[in-house]
Motif scaffolding. Structure first.
Motif, mmCIF file in Angstrom:
data_model
loop_
_atom_site.group_PDB
_atom_site.id
_atom_site.type_symbol
_atom_site.label_atom_id
_atom_site.label_comp_id
_atom_site.label_asym_id
_atom_site.label_seq_id
_atom_site.Cartn_x
_atom_site.Cartn_y
_atom_site.Cartn_z
ATOM 1 N N MET A 23 -26.320 -54.641 -7.863
ATOM 2 C CA MET A 23 -26.049 -55.918 -8.544
ATOM 3 C C MET A 23 -25.289 -55.667 -9.855
ATOM 4 N N LYS A 35 -25.655 -63.255 -8.318
ATOM 5 C CA LYS A 35 -26.412 -63.769 -9.455
ATOM 6 C C LYS A 35 -27.577 -62.863 -9.820
ATOM 7 N N GLN A 36 -27.821 -62.785 -11.118
ATOM 8 C CA GLN A 36 -28.995 -62.059 -11.585
ATOM 9 C C GLN A 36 -30.102 -63.078 -11.800
ATOM 10 N N CYS A 38 -34.312 -62.925 -10.535
ATOM 11 C CA CYS A 38 -35.585 -62.272 -10.887
ATOM 12 C C CYS A 38 -35.438 -60.782 -11.189
ATOM 13 N N SER A 39 -34.459 -60.152 -10.593
ATOM 14 C CA SER A 39 -34.228 -58.689 -10.709
ATOM 15 C C SER A 39 -35.319 -57.836 -10.082
ATOM 16 N N GLY A 44 -33.646 -63.698 -4.145
ATOM 17 C CA GLY A 44 -32.494 -63.679 -3.241
ATOM 18 C C GLY A 44 -31.173 -64.091 -3.869
ATOM 19 N N ALA A 45 -31.171 -64.379 -5.168
ATOM 20 C CA ALA A 45 -29.930 -64.855 -5.810
ATOM 21 C C ALA A 45 -28.823 -63.786 -5.798
ATOM 22 N N ASP A 56 -30.911 -57.657 -0.986
ATOM 23 C CA ASP A 56 -31.086 -57.969 -2.413
ATOM 24 C C ASP A 56 -30.505 -56.805 -3.222
HETATM 25 S S1 FES Z 1 -32.154 -61.172 -8.566
HETATM 26 FE FE1 FES Z 1 -33.840 -62.021 -7.480
HETATM 27 S S2 FES Z 1 -33.854 -60.880 -5.605
HETATM 28 FE FE2 FES Z 1 -32.308 -59.967 -6.812
#
Ligand code: FES
Ligand code: FES
Length: 158
Positions: A23, A35-36, A38-39, A44-45, A56
């Motif tokens: 990411m 998209k970032q 939850c990290s 799933g963003a 992911d």
């Molecule tokens: S930013 Fe949420 S799963 Fe990767």
């Protein structure tokens, strides 16, 4: 470390810190559809396709992408035309704030490509997209988008 990979059909060579997530690398390359959120692999963003599999990228190391083919939502637009999945998301109003959309589009793309020739049920679609969270739409429009995408995909030549 040096890695070679393909992103949206073009070959790249990168020197990456072994601690970087994919990411981070993709966003550094200007691919802001990744998209970032939850990290930690929950929302799933940050989903892209790696060798066709929805992944992911926040919990996938950049070094693991060596030799892989990566697709992001940017690369799904061909000659200015949205992909069948992207178009279906627009048609069905499955986009609200849009934060989840690129990740959902890529997860949906993986499903549509994997299940060509089979009409997915609502339950199968919901199960397939369970790793992608959306705070806005309530998911009904997203299910409709995938159903419509399957139809549009069948009509798309090649
Ligand atoms: S930013 Fe949420 S799963 Fe990767
Ligand atoms: S459209 Fe806003 S989070 Fe999904």
């Amino acid at each position: 470390m040096m890695i070679n990979c393909t992103i949206n059909g073009r070959r790249y060579q990168f020197t990456v810190d072994p601690r970087w997530s994919l990411m981070e690398l993709l966003r550094q390359q200007g691919l802001s559809s990744v998209k970032q959120g939850c990290s930690v692999g929950e929302c799933g963003a940050c989903t892209v396709l790696i060798d066709g599999i929805a992944t992911d990228t926040c919990i996938y190391l950049a070094v693991w992408a060596d030799g892989k083919s990566i697709r992001t939502a940017e690369g799904e637009v061909k000659n200015g035309e949205l992909s069948a999945v992207q178009q279906a998301y627009v048609n069905t109003g499955a986009v609200q704030c849009g934060f989840c959309t690129p990740g959902l589009v890529m997860a949906s793309t993986s499903m549509v490509e994997r299940f060509r020739g089979k009409r997915l049920t609502e339950q199968e679609i919901r199960r397939g997209l369970a790793g992608n969270l959306c705070r806005c739409t309530g998911y009904s429009a997203i299910v409709k988008a995938v159903q419509q995408a399957q139809l549009l995909d069948e009509e798309t030549p090649g």
